[in-house]
Scaffold this motif. Structure first.
Motif, PDB file in Angstrom:
ATOM      1  N   THR A   1       0.704  -1.477  -0.153  1.00  0.00           N
ATOM      2  CA  THR A   1       0.231  -0.010   0.243  1.00  0.00           C
ATOM      3  C   THR A   1       0.847   1.232   0.203  1.00  0.00           C
ATOM      4  N   PRO A   2       0.307   2.107  -0.464  1.00  0.00           N
ATOM      5  CA  PRO A   2       1.296   3.656  -0.644  1.00  0.00           C
ATOM      6  C   PRO A   2       0.748   3.977   1.280  1.00  0.00           C
ATOM      7  N   VAL A   3       0.588   3.535   2.388  1.00  0.00           N
ATOM      8  CA  VAL A   3       0.505   4.257   3.086  1.00  0.00           C
ATOM      9  C   VAL A   3       1.463   3.970   4.664  1.00  0.00           C
ATOM     10  N   PHE A   4       2.056   4.429   5.344  1.00  0.00           N
ATOM     11  CA  PHE A   4       2.964   4.658   5.807  1.00  0.00           C
ATOM     12  C   PHE A   4       2.366   5.090   7.436  1.00  0.00           C
ATOM     13  N   LEU A   5       2.260   3.670   8.500  1.00  0.00           N
ATOM     14  CA  LEU A   5       1.684   4.426   9.446  1.00  0.00           C
ATOM     15  C   LEU A   5       2.900   5.261  10.242  1.00  0.00           C
ATOM     16  N   ALA A   6       2.575   5.990  11.537  1.00  0.00           N
ATOM     17  CA  ALA A   6       3.315   6.394  12.164  1.00  0.00           C
ATOM     18  C   ALA A   6       2.853   5.902  13.514  1.00  0.00           C
ATOM     19  N   CYS A   7       3.372   6.351  14.217  1.00  0.00           N
ATOM     20  CA  CYS A   7       3.456   5.621  16.235  1.00  0.00           C
ATOM     21  C   CYS A   7       4.750   6.293  16.667  1.00  0.00           C
ATOM     22  N   ASP A   8       5.046   6.390  18.078  1.00  0.00           N
ATOM     23  CA  ASP A   8       6.139   7.139  18.777  1.00  0.00           C
ATOM     24  C   ASP A   8       6.982   5.912  18.685  1.00  0.00           C
ATOM     25  N   ASP A   9       6.951   5.113  19.458  1.00  0.00           N
ATOM     26  CA  ASP A   9       7.837   4.003  19.585  1.00  0.00           C
ATOM     27  C   ASP A   9       7.282   2.344  18.925  1.00  0.00           C
ATOM     28  N   VAL A  10       8.069   2.447  17.963  1.00  0.00           N
ATOM     29  CA  VAL A  10       7.908   0.761  17.314  1.00  0.00           C
ATOM     30  C   VAL A  10       7.206  -0.150  17.572  1.00  0.00           C
TER      31      VAL A  10
ATOM     32  N   GLU B   1       8.444  -8.503  12.635  1.00  0.00           N
ATOM     33  CA  GLU B   1       8.698  -7.665  13.985  1.00  0.00           C
ATOM     34  C   GLU B   1       9.333  -6.558  13.632  1.00  0.00           C
ATOM     35  N   PRO B   2       9.586  -5.068  14.971  1.00  0.00           N
ATOM     36  CA  PRO B   2      11.181  -4.159  14.928  1.00  0.00           C
ATOM     37  C   PRO B   2      11.990  -4.130  14.303  1.00  0.00           C
ATOM     38  N   ILE B   3      12.604  -3.693  13.496  1.00  0.00           N
ATOM     39  CA  ILE B   3      13.814  -3.932  13.371  1.00  0.00           C
ATOM     40  C   ILE B   3      14.729  -2.442  12.892  1.00  0.00           C
ATOM     41  N   ASP B   4      15.801  -1.746  12.742  1.00  0.00           N
ATOM     42  CA  ASP B   4      16.596  -0.942  12.081  1.00  0.00           C
ATOM     43  C   ASP B   4      16.603  -1.158  10.970  1.00  0.00           C
ATOM     44  N   LEU B   5      16.682   0.126  10.372  1.00  0.00           N
ATOM     45  CA  LEU B   5      16.717  -0.154   8.691  1.00  0.00           C
ATOM     46  C   LEU B   5      16.999   1.471   8.448  1.00  0.00           C
ATOM     47  N   PRO B   6      18.309   2.033   7.333  1.00  0.00           N
ATOM     48  CA  PRO B   6      19.008   2.867   7.663  1.00  0.00           C
ATOM     49  C   PRO B   6      17.689   4.392   7.528  1.00  0.00           C
ATOM     50  N   PHE B   7      16.389   4.089   7.257  1.00  0.00           N
ATOM     51  CA  PHE B   7      15.671   5.350   7.315  1.00  0.00           C
ATOM     52  C   PHE B   7      15.115   4.875   9.019  1.00  0.00           C
ATOM     53  N   GLY B   8      15.259   4.044   9.597  1.00  0.00           N
ATOM     54  CA  GLY B   8      14.908   4.277  10.780  1.00  0.00           C
ATOM     55  C   GLY B   8      14.234   2.988  11.426  1.00  0.00           C
ATOM     56  N   ARG B   9      13.512   3.167  12.307  1.00  0.00           N
ATOM     57  CA  ARG B   9      12.570   1.205  12.748  1.00  0.00           C
ATOM     58  C   ARG B   9      11.642   1.398  12.292  1.00  0.00           C
ATOM     59  N   TRP B  10      11.539   0.231  12.046  1.00  0.00           N
ATOM     60  CA  TRP B  10      10.133  -0.102  11.666  1.00  0.00           C
ATOM     61  C   TRP B  10       9.836  -1.361  11.495  1.00  0.00           C
ATOM     62  N   ALA B  11       8.019  -2.075  11.673  1.00  0.00           N
ATOM     63  CA  ALA B  11       7.769  -3.058  11.572  1.00  0.00           C
ATOM     64  C   ALA B  11       6.715  -3.212  10.259  1.00  0.00           C
ATOM     65  N   LEU B  12       6.355  -4.297   9.865  1.00  0.00           N
ATOM     66  CA  LEU B  12       5.353  -4.319   8.749  1.00  0.00           C
ATOM     67  C   LEU B  12       3.546  -4.681   9.655  1.00  0.00           C
ATOM     68  N   LEU B  13       2.750  -4.562   9.399  1.00  0.00           N
ATOM     69  CA  LEU B  13       1.987  -5.170   9.778  1.00  0.00           C
ATOM     70  C   LEU B  13       0.935  -5.472   9.105  1.00  0.00           C
ATOM     71  N   HIS B  14      -0.157  -6.518   8.935  1.00  0.00           N
ATOM     72  CA  HIS B  14      -1.466  -7.236   7.880  1.00  0.00           C
ATOM     73  C   HIS B  14      -2.508  -6.655   8.488  1.00  0.00           C
ATOM     74  N   ASP B  15      -3.163  -6.273   7.398  1.00  0.00           N
ATOM     75  CA  ASP B  15      -4.658  -6.341   8.587  1.00  0.00           C
ATOM     76  C   ASP B  15      -5.888  -7.654   7.905  1.00  0.00           C
ATOM     77  N   THR B  16      -6.771  -6.844   7.848  1.00  0.00           N
ATOM     78  CA  THR B  16      -7.588  -7.996   7.536  1.00  0.00           C
ATOM     79  C   THR B  16      -7.650  -8.113   6.147  1.00  0.00           C
TER      80      THR B  16
ATOM     81  N   ALA C   1       8.484   5.152  13.331  1.00  0.00           N
ATOM     82  CA  ALA C   1       8.472   6.347  14.447  1.00  0.00           C
ATOM     83  C   ALA C   1       8.553   7.842  13.772  1.00  0.00           C
ATOM     84  N   ALA C   2       7.912   8.503  14.132  1.00  0.00           N
ATOM     85  CA  ALA C   2       7.929   9.475  12.863  1.00  0.00           C
ATOM     86  C   ALA C   2       7.352  10.829  14.373  1.00  0.00           C
ATOM     87  N   PRO C   3       8.364  11.334  14.704  1.00  0.00           N
ATOM     88  CA  PRO C   3       9.069  12.403  15.128  1.00  0.00           C
ATOM     89  C   PRO C   3       7.865  13.555  15.089  1.00  0.00           C
TER      90      PRO C   3
END
Length: 125
Positions: A71-80, A97-112, A121-123
């Motif tokens: 999807t083109p949507v990235f979801l933001a949170c305070d703490d991945v 699961e959460p991992i560190d990548l060059p652009f920051g920490r991320w996880a990849l979730l599935h919807d239904t 994490a997005a300041p």
């Protein structure tokens, strides 16, 4: 002048199931849920005000490789990590699961509906 993004369309196979996921599991608010003819217009609002249109479709783009967003949507949170733990406890499945990548920490979730969304994490959000 442009002011930003007003709505983002997400393809879903089952609008009612998607509505429950986005509202009951992720905590979004329903903005609009109306029928017109044989169609249904369904919108939910994320905590930051962005509106997602949960549009009936055949599902997500099958072209994205596993482990990548489809999807083109990235979801933001305070703490991945904290968000990953909370959503996992609510039954949300993650492709990554959460991992560190060059652009920051991320996880990849599935919807239904088979969509995969990056969680970053997005300041300042």
């Amino acid at each position: 002048m442009l002011r930003g993004i007003s709505k983002v369309r997400i393809g879903v196979r089952d609008q009612e199931r998607a509505k429950r996921f986005w509202t009951e599991t992720l905590g979004c608010d329903v903005v609009q849920d109306e029928t017109y003819g044989d169609e249904r217009w369904l919108e939910v609002r994320l905590p930051d005000g962005v509106v997602l249109v949960l549009e009936k479709s055949d599902g997500p783009d099958p072209g994205a490789p596993d482990g990548q967003p489809n999807t083109p949507v990235f979801l933001a949170c305070d703490d991945v990590d904290a968000t990953w733990r909370e959503l996992t406890a609510r039954g949300v499945e993650f492709a990554q699961e959460p991992i560190d990548l060059p652009f920051g920490r991320w996880a990849l979730l599935h919807d239904t509906e088979g969509n995969r969304f990056p969680l970053l994490a997005a300041p300042g959000v």
